[in-house]
Scaffold this active site. Structure first.
Site, short mmCIF file in Angstrom:
data_model
loop_
_atom_site.label_atom_id
_atom_site.label_comp_id
_atom_site.label_asym_id
_atom_site.label_seq_id
_atom_site.Cartn_x
_atom_site.Cartn_y
_atom_site.Cartn_z
N GLU A 14 -10.70 4.42 9.15
CA GLU A 14 -10.85 4.11 7.73
C GLU A 14 -11.43 2.71 7.51
O GLU A 14 -10.92 1.93 6.69
CB GLU A 14 -9.51 4.24 7.01
CG GLU A 14 -8.99 5.66 7.00
CD GLU A 14 -7.78 5.86 6.07
OE1 GLU A 14 -7.02 4.92 5.87
OE2 GLU A 14 -7.65 6.99 5.58
N LYS A 25 0.58 10.67 13.49
CA LYS A 25 1.18 11.21 12.25
C LYS A 25 1.67 12.63 12.49
O LYS A 25 1.08 13.36 13.30
CB LYS A 25 0.16 11.18 11.12
CG LYS A 25 -0.14 9.78 10.61
CD LYS A 25 -0.97 9.81 9.34
CE LYS A 25 -1.25 8.38 8.89
NZ LYS A 25 -2.02 8.28 7.63
N GLU A 52 3.68 9.17 -0.75
CA GLU A 52 2.28 9.01 -1.17
C GLU A 52 1.72 10.30 -1.75
O GLU A 52 0.99 10.27 -2.73
CB GLU A 52 1.44 8.57 0.04
CG GLU A 52 -0.05 8.53 -0.27
CD GLU A 52 -0.91 8.10 0.91
OE1 GLU A 52 -0.36 7.73 1.96
OE2 GLU A 52 -2.15 8.12 0.77
N ARG A 77 -2.43 3.55 16.93
CA ARG A 77 -2.40 4.74 16.07
C ARG A 77 -3.53 5.73 16.39
O ARG A 77 -4.67 5.33 16.66
CB ARG A 77 -2.48 4.34 14.61
CG ARG A 77 -1.25 3.55 14.18
CD ARG A 77 -1.37 3.09 12.76
NE ARG A 77 -0.86 4.02 11.77
CZ ARG A 77 -1.50 4.34 10.66
NH1 ARG A 77 -2.71 3.89 10.42
NH2 ARG A 77 -0.95 5.15 9.78
N HIS A 103 -4.64 18.47 0.55
CA HIS A 103 -5.48 17.37 0.08
C HIS A 103 -6.25 17.68 -1.20
O HIS A 103 -7.45 17.40 -1.31
CB HIS A 103 -6.46 16.93 1.18
CG HIS A 103 -6.51 15.42 1.30
ND1 HIS A 103 -6.78 14.60 0.23
CD2 HIS A 103 -6.28 14.60 2.36
CE1 HIS A 103 -6.73 13.34 0.63
NE2 HIS A 103 -6.41 13.31 1.91
N TRP A 128 -12.79 12.77 2.12
CA TRP A 128 -11.84 12.24 1.15
C TRP A 128 -11.85 13.07 -0.13
O TRP A 128 -11.27 12.68 -1.14
CB TRP A 128 -12.17 10.77 0.80
CG TRP A 128 -11.78 9.81 1.88
CD1 TRP A 128 -10.98 10.07 2.96
CD2 TRP A 128 -12.15 8.43 2.01
NE1 TRP A 128 -10.83 8.96 3.74
CE2 TRP A 128 -11.54 7.93 3.19
CE3 TRP A 128 -12.93 7.55 1.26
CZ2 TRP A 128 -11.69 6.61 3.61
CZ3 TRP A 128 -13.08 6.24 1.67
CH2 TRP A 128 -12.47 5.77 2.84
N GLU A 166 0.86 -1.19 0.00
CA GLU A 166 0.00 0.00 0.00
C GLU A 166 0.90 1.24 0.00
O GLU A 166 1.79 1.39 0.84
CB GLU A 166 -0.92 -0.02 1.23
CG GLU A 166 -1.90 1.14 1.22
CD GLU A 166 -3.19 0.85 1.99
OE1 GLU A 166 -3.44 -0.32 2.36
OE2 GLU A 166 -3.97 1.80 2.19
N ARG A 167 0.66 2.10 -0.97
CA ARG A 167 1.46 3.33 -1.15
C ARG A 167 2.94 3.01 -1.36
O ARG A 167 3.82 3.77 -0.95
CB ARG A 167 1.30 4.29 0.04
CG ARG A 167 -0.11 4.52 0.48
CD ARG A 167 -1.01 4.98 -0.63
NE ARG A 167 -2.40 5.12 -0.19
CZ ARG A 167 -3.39 5.42 -1.01
NH1 ARG A 167 -3.18 5.59 -2.29
NH2 ARG A 167 -4.62 5.54 -0.55
N LYS A 189 -4.09 -0.32 13.88
CA LYS A 189 -4.98 0.68 13.28
C LYS A 189 -6.39 0.21 13.59
O LYS A 189 -6.84 -0.81 13.04
CB LYS A 189 -4.73 0.75 11.77
CG LYS A 189 -5.70 1.64 11.01
CD LYS A 189 -5.28 1.76 9.53
CE LYS A 189 -6.27 2.58 8.73
NZ LYS A 189 -5.84 2.78 7.33
N ASP A 200 -3.06 14.13 7.05
CA ASP A 200 -2.51 12.90 6.49
C ASP A 200 -1.29 13.14 5.61
O ASP A 200 -1.41 13.08 4.38
CB ASP A 200 -3.59 12.17 5.67
CG ASP A 200 -3.19 10.75 5.32
OD1 ASP A 200 -2.16 10.29 5.84
OD2 ASP A 200 -3.90 10.10 4.54
#
Ligand code: GCV
Length: 672
Positions: free
Chosen positions: A245, A313, A346, A278, A474, A494, A122-123, A241, A318
């Site tokens: 999400e 983070k 990312e 997280r 974003h 999103w 992922e990413r 996590k 993000d």
């Protein structure tokens, strides 16, 4: 005349020097270990010893009676000492009388791999999973190479799998496989950790619930911990996590993050394991995603077990090209915290764009949270550090040579967060690129090291400029590669429209006291600094404020003009990198030169795509012309809106031979 002659002579000598320099063939597979002597050779050249009085991972390099010694607190410390000497040699800092004593700032310095059991990452932008989960054998040679690279920069832990975890990673077959990897990593001082799926007891053993207060669930995790530690006695612990999400978590059973984390902590405690829980949580219904971590975690401060660390983070949203630091770092007082950086790019052009993160992380680590008064930097508030890895099966691990600089920078800052980004950039260039044969040290320094360092140091700001300047954030389309400021369908948090809030009156997210109130999650004086337009840093202006298009900035120019100028500046900076890179051709291996040349061509074209899409789209609201001194738009907005880049099946963006993005209408808009 005399002056002219000496100038001409100097020019001739320089040309002769440049033309006689022969670049050394390199393919990037040695990463930053290219310029140093091999580890074994360095080790064999010194007298070593373990001194329990030294910190466990610390070392002391010194000269005595004509001999060089490395004393260390442990085998791991000795390894770090040998690598430190190797680095010092490569940097020309290991002359007679050397005396260097160091220990790491953080005890826990991890890479988080977002690798899936089907080998996708992922990413990940450097090929499939470097662990090769689906192969019969583990890739021992690559794991050893990775171990050397991590140890050389002081990293001491790896979370092997994606935080969007697959429960199967905890079945007997995978535990046995992980144990084999752990056996190798241990040799390099690296502990192995796993990301777990909250619903593992249900998926693997058919339990009816994942309720952390249910005795059966608690026993399941205790049994699982016992099974793991029987196979991996020094297993590091779990990364989680949960309720994020779409991932399940304790809240699904009416319990808190603390209930969930503490249950796992209890299972791991007898073996010395930790839980990294997280704080990356947000709900689609909230008016400001940036507020949510503090809203959920502050009420739980002091309720977490000793072996739980909250992993936060760097920014509250993000891993955007620029965010303020997460306010949570300044709010939790009775809970251990660790910072999570993203080494993989990312949101910064994947492994196509040159974006050195040393400056991004320096900015965050040095930020003052004012939690315990002035000087309470993020670096001091956290007790551990994690970075989302950018590694894959590519022979150079990272997709291309400049992406390796971020792995290096992350490791160096994890070891010592007080190092400057500039020093790290300098170290990386000197250790990675071999000096051409026949070239003098001074000439290499001036003609190659300095210009490359300048590129690195300017690179992140360039991306901020051409992607989302002045605190915009974003503005991405689906894969997080290209621009889609027009996107407003689907889950609101999103979509770019949720973040830029552009309308005919202006642009920006109002997080002031009149808006979402996010400013007050920061301690004073920051809260007021961010709230007040006069004092809010301009590079975060539209993060905290919604402003009219004609709002005047400190330059005296209108906001609209400044937005256009920043996008233009980003393009011009990348064009500058391209020009410099052309001039550097005589000094770099042809393979590495061509690879970077292609990437910079793509980056310059992508930068124009970003500018055309964002400026073109925002212009439909501002209704204003572009300032006279910026490059005109290359593509009209009508030809870009609702379109995105073509990607291959692994999500890698596609460019044509000229390096231009292949833009297409998404399937939902195409005719059948
Ligand atoms: C692993 C972002 C990324 C996701 C990632 C998530 C996370 O949303 O786009 O790919 O999931 O962050 O950090 O959990």
């Amino acid at each position: 005349m005399r002056k002219y002659l000496s100038f001409a002579l100097a020019a001739f000598l320089f040309a002769a020097c440049a033309s006689s320099a022969r670049p050394v063939e390199q393919d990037g597979t040695d990463l930053w270990l290219a310029a140093g002597r091999p580890y074994e050779t360095v080790l064999a050249s010194v007298q070593t010893g373990i001194d329990p009085a030294l910190p466990a991972e610390g070392f002391h390099i010194y000269d005595k009676d004509g001999k060089r010694f490395i004393q260390a607190g442990s085998e791991a410390g000795l390894r770090y000492g040998v690598y430190a000497l190797q680095r010092a040699e490569a940097l020309g800092q290991a002359g007679p009388g050397m005396d260097l004593q160091e220990k790491p700032f953080y005890d826990i310095r991890l890479l988080n791999h977002w690798d899936n059991l089907d080998d996708t990452v992922e990413r990940g932008y450097a090929g499939l999973s470097m662990w090769e989960w689906t192969a019969t054998e583990i890739p021992e040679a690559r794991i050893r190479h990775y171990g050397e690279l991590c140890a050389s920069i002081g990293l001491n832990g790896s979370v092997l799998n994606n935080v969007n975890s697959n429960p199967l990673v905890l079945d007997a077959e995978h535990i046995a496989r992980v144990a084999k990897i752990a056996d190798i990593l241990r040799e390099y001082g690296i502990k192995t950790y796993l990301s777990i799926k909250w619903t593992s007891p249900i998926a693997l053993s058919g339990l009816k619930s994942g309720d952390p207060l249910d005795p059966k669930v608690r026993q399941w995790w205790k049994d699982k911990a016992a099974e793991i530690y029987a196979a991996i006695p020094d297993f590091g612990g779990f990364l989680v996590k949960a309720n994020s999400e779409g991932q399940a978590g304790p809240q699904d059973y009416g319990r808190t993050h603390a209930d969930g984390a503490n249950m796992l902590a209890e299972a791991l405690a007898p073996y010395g394991g930790i839980v990294m829980w997280r704080a990356f949580v947000y709900a689609p219904t909230s008016p400001d995603r940036a507020n949510q971590a503090v809203e959920e975690f502050l009420p739980l401060d002091g309720q977490f077990a000793d072996n739980v660390i909250i992993q936060i983070k760097n920014g509250p949203v993000d891993f955007q090209p620029r965010e303020p630091f997460s306010p949570l770092f300044g709010r939790l007082k009775k809970t251990k915290m660790m910072v999570e950086f993203q080494v993989t790019q990312e949101y910064l052009g994947f492994s196509n764009h040159l974006a050195f993160h040393g400056t991004t992380w320096e900015e965050c680590l040095d930020s003052d949270t004012y939690r315990d008064g002035e000087g309470s930097t993020v670096a001091k508030m956290v007790t551990a550090i994690a970075g989302v890895a950018n590694t894959g099966q590519d022979p150079n691990f990272c997709g291309y040579v400049f992406a390796q600089a971020n792995w290096y920078a992350y490791g160096r800052l994890a070891w010592n967060p007080e190092l400057s980004a500039e020093q790290i950039a300098d170290e990386w260039v000197r250790q990675t690129f071999l000096k051409p044969e026949g070239m003098k040290d001074k000439a290499f320094e001036k003609k190659f090291v300095e210009p490359v360092k300048d590129i690195l140091m300017a690179s992140r700001e360039a991306v901020v400029d051409y992607e989302m300047p002045l605190g915009l954030h974003h503005l991405f389309g689906g894969t997080h590669y290209g621009p889609a400021p027009w996107e407003r369908l689907g889950r609101p948090d999103w979509t770019p429209a949720y973040y830029h809030k552009a309308d005919s009156a202006g642009i920006g997210f109002d997080r002031t006291r009149d808006g979402s109130g996010n400013v007050d999650q920061y301690n004073e004086p920051l809260a007021s600094t961010f709230n007040d337009l006069e004092t809010c840093p301009e590079n975060l202006l539209l993060w905290f404020h919604h402003l009219p298009w004609d709002y005047k900035l400190s330059s005296g120019k209108a906001l609209w003009d400044e937005i256009c100028l920043h996008y233009d500046q980003g393009i011009q900076t990348v064009e500058g990198f391209r020009k410099t890179w052309q001039e550097l051709k005589p000094y770099v291996s042809p393979a590495l030169w061509a690879e970077t040349d292609r990437k910079l061509t793509i980056q310059a074209s992508d930068a124009r795509w970003w500018r055309d899409a964002c400026v073109g789209y925002f212009q439909t609201f501002s209704g204003r012309p572009l300032p006279a001194d910026v490059e005109p738009l290359r593509t009209p907005i009508d030809s870009l809106i609702y379109r995105s880049i073509q990607s291959d099946r692994l999500g890698m963006p596609q460019h044509d031979e000229a390096g231009d993005p292949i833009i297409m209408m998404p399937r939902r808009f195409r005719r059948p």
